[in-house]
Design a protein around this motif. Structure first.
Motif, PDB file in Angstrom:
ATOM      1  N   TRP A 107       2.719   2.727  -2.195  1.00  0.00           N
ATOM      2  CA  TRP A 107       2.567   3.612  -3.357  1.00  0.00           C
ATOM      3  C   TRP A 107       1.247   4.384  -3.299  1.00  0.00           C
ATOM      4  O   TRP A 107       1.184   5.510  -3.789  1.00  0.00           O
ATOM      5  N   VAL A 108       0.222   3.783  -2.685  1.00  0.00           N
ATOM      6  CA  VAL A 108      -1.071   4.469  -2.567  1.00  0.00           C
ATOM      7  C   VAL A 108      -0.944   5.639  -1.588  1.00  0.00           C
ATOM      8  O   VAL A 108      -1.391   6.760  -1.865  1.00  0.00           O
ATOM      9  N   ARG A 109      -0.310   5.367  -0.456  1.00  0.00           N
ATOM     10  CA  ARG A 109      -0.158   6.427   0.547  1.00  0.00           C
ATOM     11  C   ARG A 109       0.731   7.558   0.022  1.00  0.00           C
ATOM     12  O   ARG A 109       0.459   8.740   0.236  1.00  0.00           O
ATOM     13  N   GLU A 110       1.794   7.165  -0.702  1.00  0.00           N
ATOM     14  CA  GLU A 110       2.678   8.186  -1.286  1.00  0.00           C
ATOM     15  C   GLU A 110       1.919   9.030  -2.303  1.00  0.00           C
ATOM     16  O   GLU A 110       2.080  10.258  -2.361  1.00  0.00           O
ATOM     17  N   ALA A 111       1.080   8.372  -3.113  1.00  0.00           N
ATOM     18  CA  ALA A 111       0.320   9.103  -4.129  1.00  0.00           C
ATOM     19  C   ALA A 111      -0.656  10.076  -3.470  1.00  0.00           C
ATOM     20  O   ALA A 111      -0.835  11.206  -3.942  1.00  0.00           O
ATOM     21  N   GLY A 138       0.810  -1.221   0.000  1.00  0.00           N
ATOM     22  CA  GLY A 138       0.000   0.000   0.000  1.00  0.00           C
ATOM     23  C   GLY A 138       0.841   1.267   0.000  1.00  0.00           C
ATOM     24  O   GLY A 138       0.303   2.374  -0.075  1.00  0.00           O
TER      25      GLY A 138
END
Lengths: 248, 327
Positions: free
Chosen positions: B307-311, B305
């Motif tokens: 990459w989702v939080r970074e996005a 997850g």
């Protein structure tokens, strides 16, 4: 063909998508999504239950909602292909949800004027739910589409993977056509403008291009599914089928 | 499980006696301690540890129950289980927020869980092997949690006490729901009844271990009791749980797997057989049957997850910059 089969198609759409969302439980990218996805799954499964119940009543063979859900195999399931697509990553899961909700929101709004009281009842509740599914999934598509390079690439992959399943949403099977003629359900093709408007707005903000789809995939309403659905049903139905006649 | 939150807690503190006496006077007067109040470092550390471990237990606890969401035997059970697991996640969120008021972030706590530095309840290191386990977890595990948590509604630390009020209401609902699942099985086919008994056999001892070591072996209880973080001893709570649960099992026609269990007229409670503390400590120290799988799953969810939080952060930053530029 009969009206109850059209309700079965709708119930299958809702159950299969609800089940797919429930597969995320405990594995979401953040705790907030571990709460949000079961919430959306519960909306969909709740809708499916009422529709199975109504379909069973109209069929008149004394089946329960669980008989409908757990005793039909993959060739008998009538869901559209979009909802059975595997979760893959969070980008695909959110885009799948957006596509579905963007179709179902105007569909349920229109179904409020239908001739079947139970369907009208479902429509009133489901239309509100679909509005916030659009908001939740739409916001994620925008965040991911206009987030990092990686998230944007994943979002584009999701559009590539799922856009071929969109057109099937607007097709009416023979059963659906009958339900439409009887005034129970609205015409699926009529949802196109509202759907396109939502997707265009979200995609613009998400910096995504809607691809032109030359060869849409269809067949779900005839029980011609992808290979994943059988595995999903095998898991979902295993316990119910292992104990015929048991109460749970 | 929340007594286990105190295992390894470091309640040592270095404030002046005058400060400690003033603090103790507030505690003794049943005043709630709020996040901005002055408090001994040992009190803060003990609470961060206990609340953090409580939160982790809720989050890790989603996994064994989540294991049956996709196989729940009816649509009604599927919806109820989804809602229940969602409640557990909500408790986790609540508790992380309560711990955050003490100056530790959710990310820090999560990293401690994933690195193995922070613990969670030993009970979730056992596998759910049948549908009956979903009933048994509600009945016994949530039942034991309630015994621990009702007194926590009066914990001296305000945010924790208030969080516990809502949590207890939901847990109490889960406990009845779990008992109802087991009852349906106990009244069902011979296979279903056997499933229920097998489940009770596997979960009974781990459930009564949730209350932690015997009082004589519990090192951190005295200070926590004085600070009113803890209100009853491990053995007191365990006894209450057993006394409440035995008649429930009898009503179902299920046998508790303890040949030494018998009513003691004199003390007005049940006596139980010896607890296998070697198993308890083995599991607490991270060698339970599912320990590695649980952490692997949580780590996978966190890593996958990222990459989702970074996005989400990157997008929020872009919006902020655009808004600034427009102003």
């Amino acid at each position: 063909m009969a009206v109850y089969q059209a309700l079965l198609e709708l119930a299958d759409d809702n159950l299969v998508l609800g089940h797919r969302l429930s597969e995320w439980c405990g594995h979401a990218p953040m705790l907030e999504e571990d709460l949000a996805m079961p919430n959306m799954a519960l909306d969909l499964i709740g809708t499916a239950r009422v529709l199975y119940d109504r379909a069973a009543a109209l069929e008149g063979k004394g089946q329960s909602e669980d008989d409908m859900a757990f005793l039909r195999g993959e060739r008998e399931y009538r869901n559209c292909l979009l909802v059975e697509r595997p979760n893959e990553d969070f980008a695909q899961t959110m885009l799948r949800q957006l596509y579905f909700a963007a179709f179902m929101k105007p569909f349920w709004d229109a179904a409020l004027n239908g001739t079947d009281e139970v369907v009208r009842g479902v429509a009133g509740k489901a239309a509100k739910e679909m509005a916030y599914h659009i908001r939740h999934a739409g916001e994620w598509v925008i965040r991911l589409g206009d987030g990092t390079d990686e998230s944007a690439a994943r979002m584009r992959d999701a559009v590539f993977a799922l856009s071929i399943y969109v057109d099937e949403l607007f097709e009416s099977s023979a059963a659906a056509a009958e339900a439409e003629a009887a005034g129970v359900l609205p015409k699926r093709a009529d949802m196109r403008p509202a759907f396109d408007a939502v997707i265009a707005q979200v995609f613009t903000e998400a910096l995504l291009e809607a691809p032109s789809v030359d060869y849409p995939q269809t067949g779900g309403r005839d029980g011609r599914h992808g290979e994943g659905l059988g595995h999903m049903l095998a898991e979902m139905q295993s316990l119910y089928r292992a104990h015929p006649g048991a109460r749970w | 499980m929340y007594s286990q939150g105190l295992i390894g807690a470091d309640g040592s503190t270095h404030e002046t006696q005058e400060f400690l006496d003033r603090f103790q006077a507030r505690i003794d007067a049943e005043q709630k301690i709020e996040p901005t109040d002055a408090m001994p470092e040992g009190y803060r550390r003990t609470l961060v540890r206990q609340i953090g471990q409580h939160a982790h237990s809720e989050i890790v606890g989603m996994l064994p129950e989540g294991n049956w969401i996709t196989r729940a035997p009816t649509l009604r059970r599927k919806a109820a289980l989804l809602a229940k697991v969602q409640d557990e996640g909500g408790h986790g969120l609540y508790l992380y927020s309560a711990a955050e008021t003490l100056g530790v972030s959710r990310e820090e706590m999560t990293e401690e869980l994933l690195s193995g530095k922070a613990k969670y309840s030993s009970i979730f290191n056992y596998p759910t092997l049948s549908w009956a386990d979903i009933g048994t977890i509600g009945w016994l595990v949530d039942g034991a949690a309630i015994m621990n948590q009702i007194p926590l509604c009066r914990c001296s630390f305000g945010p924790y006490a208030r969080a516990m009020i809502r949590v207890c209401k939901e847990e109490s609902f889960h406990q009845r729901q779990g008992y109802e699942i087991v009852m349906t099985l106990a009244q069902g086919t011979p296979e279903q009844k056997e499933m229920a008994q097998d489940s009770l056999n596997r979960w009974w001892w781990p459930s009564i271990m949730m209350f932690g070591p015997h009082d004589a072996d519990s090192q951190h209880s005295d200070q926590s009791m004085a600070w009113k973080i803890k209100r009853f001893s491990n053995d007191e709570l365990r006894q209450k749980f057993i006394d409440a649960t035995v008649p429930q099992a009898e009503y179902l026609g299920l046998k508790i797997p303890d040949p030494d269990l018998k009513w003691n007229e004199e003390k007005g409670g049940y006596d139980h057989g010896p607890i296998d503390w070697s198993e308890f400590w083995r599991v607490v120290k991270g060698h339970g049957p599912m320990a590695r799988d649980r952490i692997k799953d949580r780590k996978a969810a966190w890593d996958n997850g990222a990459w989702v939080r970074e996005a989400a952060l990157a997008h929020a930053e872009k919006r902020r910059a655009r808004k600034m530029a427009a102003e």
